[in-house]
Design a protein around this motif. Sequence first.
Motif, PDB file in Angstrom:
ATOM      1  N   VAL A 216       0.692  -1.027  -0.041  1.00 36.14           N
ATOM      2  CA  VAL A 216       0.147   0.023   0.097  1.00 36.14           C
ATOM      3  C   VAL A 216       0.767   1.117  -0.041  1.00 36.14           C
ATOM      4  O   VAL A 216       0.850   2.259  -0.832  1.00 36.14           O
ATOM      5  CB  VAL A 216      -0.876   0.088   1.339  1.00 36.14           C
ATOM      6  CG1 VAL A 216      -1.828   1.126   1.238  1.00 36.14           C
ATOM      7  CG2 VAL A 216      -1.678  -1.224   1.160  1.00 36.14           C
ATOM      8  N   LEU A 217       2.094   1.272   0.633  1.00 33.12           N
ATOM      9  CA  LEU A 217       2.907   2.502   0.987  1.00 33.12           C
ATOM     10  C   LEU A 217       3.506   2.384  -0.455  1.00 33.12           C
ATOM     11  O   LEU A 217       3.674   3.554  -0.779  1.00 33.12           O
ATOM     12  CB  LEU A 217       3.651   1.990   2.118  1.00 33.12           C
ATOM     13  CG  LEU A 217       3.086   1.819   3.473  1.00 33.12           C
ATOM     14  CD1 LEU A 217       4.355   2.029   4.503  1.00 33.12           C
ATOM     15  CD2 LEU A 217       2.100   2.904   3.786  1.00 33.12           C
ATOM     16  N   GLU A 218       3.789   1.230  -0.932  1.00 30.95           N
ATOM     17  CA  GLU A 218       4.683   1.656  -2.353  1.00 30.95           C
ATOM     18  C   GLU A 218       3.817   2.017  -3.311  1.00 30.95           C
ATOM     19  O   GLU A 218       4.181   2.653  -4.351  1.00 30.95           O
ATOM     20  CB  GLU A 218       5.227  -0.003  -2.770  1.00 30.95           C
ATOM     21  CG  GLU A 218       6.476  -0.532  -1.911  1.00 30.95           C
ATOM     22  CD  GLU A 218       7.497   0.288  -2.162  1.00 30.95           C
ATOM     23  OE1 GLU A 218       8.287   0.015  -3.123  1.00 30.95           O
ATOM     24  OE2 GLU A 218       7.826   1.483  -1.367  1.00 30.95           O
ATOM     25  N   ALA A 219       2.493   1.566  -3.242  1.00 29.72           N
ATOM     26  CA  ALA A 219       1.338   2.073  -4.244  1.00 29.72           C
ATOM     27  C   ALA A 219       1.545   3.734  -4.189  1.00 29.72           C
ATOM     28  O   ALA A 219       1.288   4.304  -5.296  1.00 29.72           O
ATOM     29  CB  ALA A 219       0.249   1.383  -3.936  1.00 29.72           C
ATOM     30  N   VAL A 220       1.086   4.006  -3.007  1.00 29.01           N
ATOM     31  CA  VAL A 220       1.091   5.535  -2.787  1.00 29.01           C
ATOM     32  C   VAL A 220       2.332   6.282  -3.369  1.00 29.01           C
ATOM     33  O   VAL A 220       2.256   7.386  -3.872  1.00 29.01           O
ATOM     34  CB  VAL A 220       0.900   5.893  -1.311  1.00 29.01           C
ATOM     35  CG1 VAL A 220       1.067   7.336  -0.956  1.00 29.01           C
ATOM     36  CG2 VAL A 220      -0.523   5.318  -0.798  1.00 29.01           C
ATOM     37  N   ARG A 221       3.646   5.843  -3.158  1.00 27.68           N
ATOM     38  CA  ARG A 221       4.722   6.527  -3.674  1.00 27.68           C
ATOM     39  C   ARG A 221       4.755   6.421  -5.339  1.00 27.68           C
ATOM     40  O   ARG A 221       5.262   7.314  -5.778  1.00 27.68           O
ATOM     41  CB  ARG A 221       5.941   5.784  -2.968  1.00 27.68           C
ATOM     42  CG  ARG A 221       6.249   5.663  -1.775  1.00 27.68           C
ATOM     43  CD  ARG A 221       7.488   4.885  -1.192  1.00 27.68           C
ATOM     44  NE  ARG A 221       8.652   5.182  -1.793  1.00 27.68           N
ATOM     45  CZ  ARG A 221       9.789   4.680  -2.153  1.00 27.68           C
ATOM     46  NH1 ARG A 221       9.393   3.250  -2.238  1.00 27.68           N
ATOM     47  NH2 ARG A 221      10.904   5.240  -2.720  1.00 27.68           N
ATOM     48  N   ALA A 222       4.332   5.208  -5.780  1.00 24.82           N
ATOM     49  CA  ALA A 222       4.252   5.098  -7.374  1.00 24.82           C
ATOM     50  C   ALA A 222       3.295   6.237  -7.857  1.00 24.82           C
ATOM     51  O   ALA A 222       3.531   6.812  -8.896  1.00 24.82           O
ATOM     52  CB  ALA A 222       4.002   3.827  -7.475  1.00 24.82           C
ATOM     53  N   ALA A 223       2.164   6.182  -6.972  1.00 22.99           N
ATOM     54  CA  ALA A 223       0.991   7.105  -7.464  1.00 22.99           C
ATOM     55  C   ALA A 223       1.412   8.548  -7.522  1.00 22.99           C
ATOM     56  O   ALA A 223       1.234   9.292  -8.503  1.00 22.99           O
ATOM     57  CB  ALA A 223      -0.260   7.049  -6.815  1.00 22.99           C
ATOM     58  N   LYS A 224       2.184   9.113  -6.702  1.00 22.57           N
ATOM     59  CA  LYS A 224       2.811  10.255  -6.406  1.00 22.57           C
ATOM     60  C   LYS A 224       3.586  10.862  -7.642  1.00 22.57           C
ATOM     61  O   LYS A 224       3.700  11.771  -8.143  1.00 22.57           O
ATOM     62  CB  LYS A 224       3.412  10.503  -5.051  1.00 22.57           C
ATOM     63  CG  LYS A 224       2.268  10.725  -3.872  1.00 22.57           C
ATOM     64  CD  LYS A 224       3.154  10.949  -2.515  1.00 22.57           C
ATOM     65  CE  LYS A 224       1.887  10.998  -1.331  1.00 22.57           C
ATOM     66  NZ  LYS A 224       2.858  11.250  -0.115  1.00 22.57           N
ATOM     67  N   TYR A 225       4.733   9.610  -7.915  1.00 20.75           N
ATOM     68  CA  TYR A 225       5.391   9.856  -8.795  1.00 20.75           C
ATOM     69  C   TYR A 225       4.549   9.914 -10.191  1.00 20.75           C
ATOM     70  O   TYR A 225       5.146  10.881 -11.005  1.00 20.75           O
ATOM     71  CB  TYR A 225       6.403   8.614  -8.726  1.00 20.75           C
ATOM     72  CG  TYR A 225       7.318   8.808  -9.928  1.00 20.75           C
ATOM     73  CD1 TYR A 225       8.587   9.308  -9.740  1.00 20.75           C
ATOM     74  CD2 TYR A 225       7.295   8.214 -11.310  1.00 20.75           C
ATOM     75  CE1 TYR A 225       9.618   9.595 -10.818  1.00 20.75           C
ATOM     76  CE2 TYR A 225       8.389   8.223 -12.201  1.00 20.75           C
ATOM     77  CZ  TYR A 225       9.307   9.007 -11.884  1.00 20.75           C
ATOM     78  OH  TYR A 225      10.365   9.138 -13.032  1.00 20.75           O
ATOM     79  N   LEU A 226       3.858   8.914 -10.626  1.00 19.20           N
ATOM     80  CA  LEU A 226       3.109   8.968 -11.798  1.00 19.20           C
ATOM     81  C   LEU A 226       2.428  10.014 -11.946  1.00 19.20           C
ATOM     82  O   LEU A 226       1.776  10.682 -13.058  1.00 19.20           O
ATOM     83  CB  LEU A 226       2.531   7.695 -11.975  1.00 19.20           C
ATOM     84  CG  LEU A 226       3.351   6.465 -12.231  1.00 19.20           C
ATOM     85  CD1 LEU A 226       2.552   5.074 -12.114  1.00 19.20           C
ATOM     86  CD2 LEU A 226       4.094   6.791 -13.377  1.00 19.20           C
ATOM     87  N   ALA A 227       1.558  10.635 -10.710  1.00 18.28           N
ATOM     88  CA  ALA A 227       0.857  12.151 -11.002  1.00 18.28           C
ATOM     89  C   ALA A 227       1.383  13.253 -11.855  1.00 18.28           C
ATOM     90  O   ALA A 227       0.624  13.980 -12.447  1.00 18.28           O
ATOM     91  CB  ALA A 227       0.237  12.351  -9.658  1.00 18.28           C
ATOM     92  N   GLU A 228       3.006  13.116 -11.532  1.00 17.58           N
ATOM     93  CA  GLU A 228       3.547  14.174 -12.157  1.00 17.58           C
ATOM     94  C   GLU A 228       3.461  14.068 -13.762  1.00 17.58           C
ATOM     95  O   GLU A 228       3.873  15.071 -14.465  1.00 17.58           O
ATOM     96  CB  GLU A 228       4.928  14.329 -11.634  1.00 17.58           C
ATOM     97  CG  GLU A 228       5.099  14.488 -10.335  1.00 17.58           C
ATOM     98  CD  GLU A 228       6.490  14.341  -9.659  1.00 17.58           C
ATOM     99  OE1 GLU A 228       7.593  14.347 -10.515  1.00 17.58           O
ATOM    100  OE2 GLU A 228       7.016  14.798  -8.462  1.00 17.58           O
ATOM    101  N   TYR A 229       3.200  12.817 -14.210  1.00 17.71           N
ATOM    102  CA  TYR A 229       3.312  12.592 -15.580  1.00 17.71           C
ATOM    103  C   TYR A 229       1.821  12.313 -16.107  1.00 17.71           C
ATOM    104  O   TYR A 229       1.614  11.727 -17.176  1.00 17.71           O
ATOM    105  CB  TYR A 229       4.106  11.370 -16.010  1.00 17.71           C
ATOM    106  CG  TYR A 229       5.688  11.669 -15.487  1.00 17.71           C
ATOM    107  CD1 TYR A 229       6.338  12.175 -16.567  1.00 17.71           C
ATOM    108  CD2 TYR A 229       6.103  11.409 -14.260  1.00 17.71           C
ATOM    109  CE1 TYR A 229       7.788  12.613 -16.023  1.00 17.71           C
ATOM    110  CE2 TYR A 229       7.269  11.663 -13.820  1.00 17.71           C
ATOM    111  CZ  TYR A 229       8.242  12.197 -14.854  1.00 17.71           C
ATOM    112  OH  TYR A 229       9.509  12.626 -14.305  1.00 17.71           O
ATOM    113  N   GLY A 230       0.839  12.643 -15.370  1.00 15.69           N
ATOM    114  CA  GLY A 230      -0.514  12.574 -15.690  1.00 15.69           C
ATOM    115  C   GLY A 230      -1.234  11.383 -15.803  1.00 15.69           C
ATOM    116  O   GLY A 230      -2.230  11.174 -16.288  1.00 15.69           O
ATOM    117  N   ILE A 231      -0.745  10.341 -14.832  1.00 16.29           N
ATOM    118  CA  ILE A 231      -1.516   9.142 -14.627  1.00 16.29           C
ATOM    119  C   ILE A 231      -1.944   9.269 -13.288  1.00 16.29           C
ATOM    120  O   ILE A 231      -1.156   9.111 -12.286  1.00 16.29           O
ATOM    121  CB  ILE A 231      -0.459   7.856 -14.819  1.00 16.29           C
ATOM    122  CG1 ILE A 231       0.231   7.773 -16.414  1.00 16.29           C
ATOM    123  CG2 ILE A 231      -0.890   6.525 -14.538  1.00 16.29           C
ATOM    124  CD1 ILE A 231       1.129   6.675 -16.569  1.00 16.29           C
TER     125      ILE A 231
END
Length: 351
Positions: A216-231
């Motif tokens: 869950v924590l890894e998914a949150v980190r990934a989501a924050k990163y990808l949000a910068e690229y529009g995902i």
Amino acid sequence: MEIISYREALRESMESALANNDNTIIFGQGADDYKGIFGTTIGLAEKYGKHRVQDTPLCEEGMTGICVGAALNGIKPIHIHIRADFVFLALNQILNMAAKYKYMFGGHYDVPIFIRAVIGRSWGQGAQHSQSPQALFSHFPGLKVIMPSNSQSIIESYQYLLNEYSGPVISLEHRLMYDLNFDVDRDQIRTGKDALASYIVREGKDVTIVATSIMVLEAVRAAKYLAEYGIDCEIIDLHSTTDIEHSLIIESVKKTGKLLVADTSWVSFGVAAEISRIICENAPQYLTAPVVNVGMVPTPCPTAKSLEDLYYPNLESLISKIINLSGSGKNIPIPDEKSMADVYKKFKGPF
């Protein structure tokens, strides 16, 4: 809002169980020593007596059998295993006895055993000290299985399961999380069965991620990163692998059209397979792409850190799969991060 570490939430829950019920006892290897099982039982033997907080011999099936007998006679034992692998030695007591007594005797017997077991990596754990057996235990009716990913989930679910629920419980705690701090809002504590429910950690519209424990924590980190690229990722904390909220997952997939399951164990025959089954049986029409699963490499865990880093999923592999699943077509750089252990807890040597 308070800041409470994973360790502190566990210790608070252990002390609350002892204080609220004179029949609660704690067993565990090292439960009464100065380390207190990763700091989660420190001082409890001194405060509540060593007859209630006890060390155990290396005899997992025998000790679990004692817990079963105690539970059948009005005691509420908490049995702590410093590695989940050790629980395998007690499978007969858990799966054939504790999980079935209520069914076999028409509901006349409750077996309120609460088993805490530690899962996950550090480095040097090797093949026999690093397994994550949630799928195994979730397969057997009669058991509750939880995988808390934060301090609030611990406080909520432990409060319900230790004080109100009367059946056997397996709680799987990830070893990388004990030192982590989390926000806890005591005004928003979920009570009763609601404390076991899956919930949305982050809302999104492009990809649904269903995750367990530290993933869950890894998914949150990934989501924050990808949000910068529009995902835009929506994240669901599964929390209990035996109380899965089907409708929550289905509605999320209906919105995003894409599903990725991130688990702490192997993909085959596991939690990832079960979530995929739920969607395939109930809502395949909402999928616009095949389901993607993230988990451990299908081998026993290697001991060397360099190999262990390849064995476990990490931010790099998770982000790569989300990008491919999203179908964004963008040239998104993938972070070069090989080991979640280097992020959450620095280990200086084996164990």
